[in-house]
Design an enzyme around this catalytic site. Structure first.
Site, mmCIF file in Angstrom:
data_model
loop_
_atom_site.group_PDB
_atom_site.id
_atom_site.type_symbol
_atom_site.label_atom_id
_atom_site.label_comp_id
_atom_site.label_asym_id
_atom_site.label_seq_id
_atom_site.Cartn_x
_atom_site.Cartn_y
_atom_site.Cartn_z
ATOM 1 C CG ASP A 1 69.626 21.990 55.375
ATOM 2 O OD1 ASP A 1 69.698 21.000 56.140
ATOM 3 O OD2 ASP A 1 69.164 23.038 55.950
ATOM 4 C CB SER A 2 72.035 16.741 56.239
ATOM 5 O OG SER A 2 70.921 16.095 55.568
ATOM 6 C CG ASP B 1 65.840 20.363 54.791
ATOM 7 O OD1 ASP B 1 64.827 20.439 55.330
ATOM 8 O OD2 ASP B 1 66.765 19.659 55.427
ATOM 9 C CE LYS C 1 63.700 18.596 57.467
ATOM 10 N NZ LYS C 1 64.115 19.566 58.076
ATOM 11 C CD GLU D 1 66.674 23.919 60.636
ATOM 12 O OE1 GLU D 1 67.273 25.029 61.476
ATOM 13 O OE2 GLU D 1 67.457 23.152 60.432
ATOM 14 C CD GLU E 1 68.237 17.506 64.360
ATOM 15 O OE1 GLU E 1 69.760 17.497 64.215
ATOM 16 O OE2 GLU E 1 67.685 18.361 63.262
#
Length: 284
Positions: free
Chosen positions: A45-46, A84, A114, A116, A183
């Site tokens: 999502d970066s 993501d 993925k 978080e 991270e």
């Protein structure tokens, strides 16, 4: 290199072979990552910041991720491709979480998703893993959360917080995650977590002891003038590309480009006929 699978990634950890991962959001980058032989690609999502120009990843949608994942899948056939799950795509209910994960796999073509979070997202990880979709977890600094009231600070700076991150990782492993991104944590915390897990750990600013490393392609290639403190520049494309654009402008302004070497000429006889025909038209 044959197609990378979850099983191969686990075997790499068992053998002590380091795993390499970077981001790709388009077809040409995916081609180059595969050519270089990296094992994993993250469609992160970066993309919101480095490609779409947002201030943070929060505006990125499931449709955005699917769109970019499709392009990456067309270019990279052998790396293991992780996509993501964007902000709020896995928070509301297990049913919606599974639905969004399924879309990313079915429509986007990713090999895994993925998400978080720590213990609190373990039920969502389990829901996805139980239907057969590989899940990579993400702990330590979590950009989605840091963007909505958190902070972009190093994690695991003391024994208590390092232990808490490890506990999160263990809960995610038990829930069915096949791997975890760690991270921006201290080197000691990264080592502790890696040694405490069976699944591979992929570090980003988490020290040298993780089972693998991931760095955003735009960071390691130097697309922008500044990068996070843990990034090593492997190229300076910001300067290289800017210089190329400037050289192009200079050549065009000076009528040096295009020259005959970069132009297509007619056959001499056809050119003469064309000149005559144009002359006739102008006289009419």
């Amino acid at each position: 290199m044959s197609k990378i699978t979850v099983s191969k990634l686990w075997k790499m950890k068992e053998k002590g072979e380091k795993i390499t991962m970077t981001t790709a959001y388009d077809y040409p980058t995916a081609l180059l990552v595969e050519k270089a032989g990296l094992e994993m690609i993250l469609v992160g999502d970066s993309v919101g910041m480095v490609v779409l120009g947002y201030d943070n990843p929060v505006p990125v949608t499931v449709d955005d991720i699917i769109h970019h994942t499709k392009a990456v899948v067309r270019g990279a056939k052998k790396p293991f491709i992780v996509a993501d799950m964007p902000f709020m795509s896995y928070h509301i209910s297990p049913e919606e979480t599974k639905r969004n994960a399924a879309r990313i796999i079915q429509e986007g073509g990713a090999d895994a998703v993925k998400l978080e979070g720590g213990k609190e997202v373990a039920p969502m990880v389990k829901a996805i893993a139980d239907v057969g979709i590989p899940v990579q977890a993400h702990i330590g600094l979590m950009p989605q959360r840091a963007s909505v009231g958190g902070s972009f600070k190093v994690q695991g700076k003391d024994a208590e917080t390092a232990k808490a991150i490890l506990e999160d990782a263990m809960a995610l492993e038990e829930a069915g995650a096949f791997s975890v991104v760690i991270e921006f944590v201290t080197t000691e915390a990264g080592k502790l977590i890696t040694e405490g897990l069976k699944m591979p750990t992929i570090g980003i600013g988490a020290g040298p002891h993780c089972d693998g490393q991931v760095v955003l392609s735009h960071d390691l290639l130097g697309y922008y003038e500044t990068q996070p403190p843990f990034v090593k520049l492997y190229a300076d494309l910001n300067e290289t590309i800017t210089d190329a654009f400037k050289a192009f402008k200079t050549d065009v302004r000076a009528s040096k480009y295009p020259d005959m070497a970069h132009s297509v000429a007619m056959d001499k006889k056809e050119a003469e006929k064309t000149i005559k025909n144009i002359s006739v038209l102008l006289e009419e």
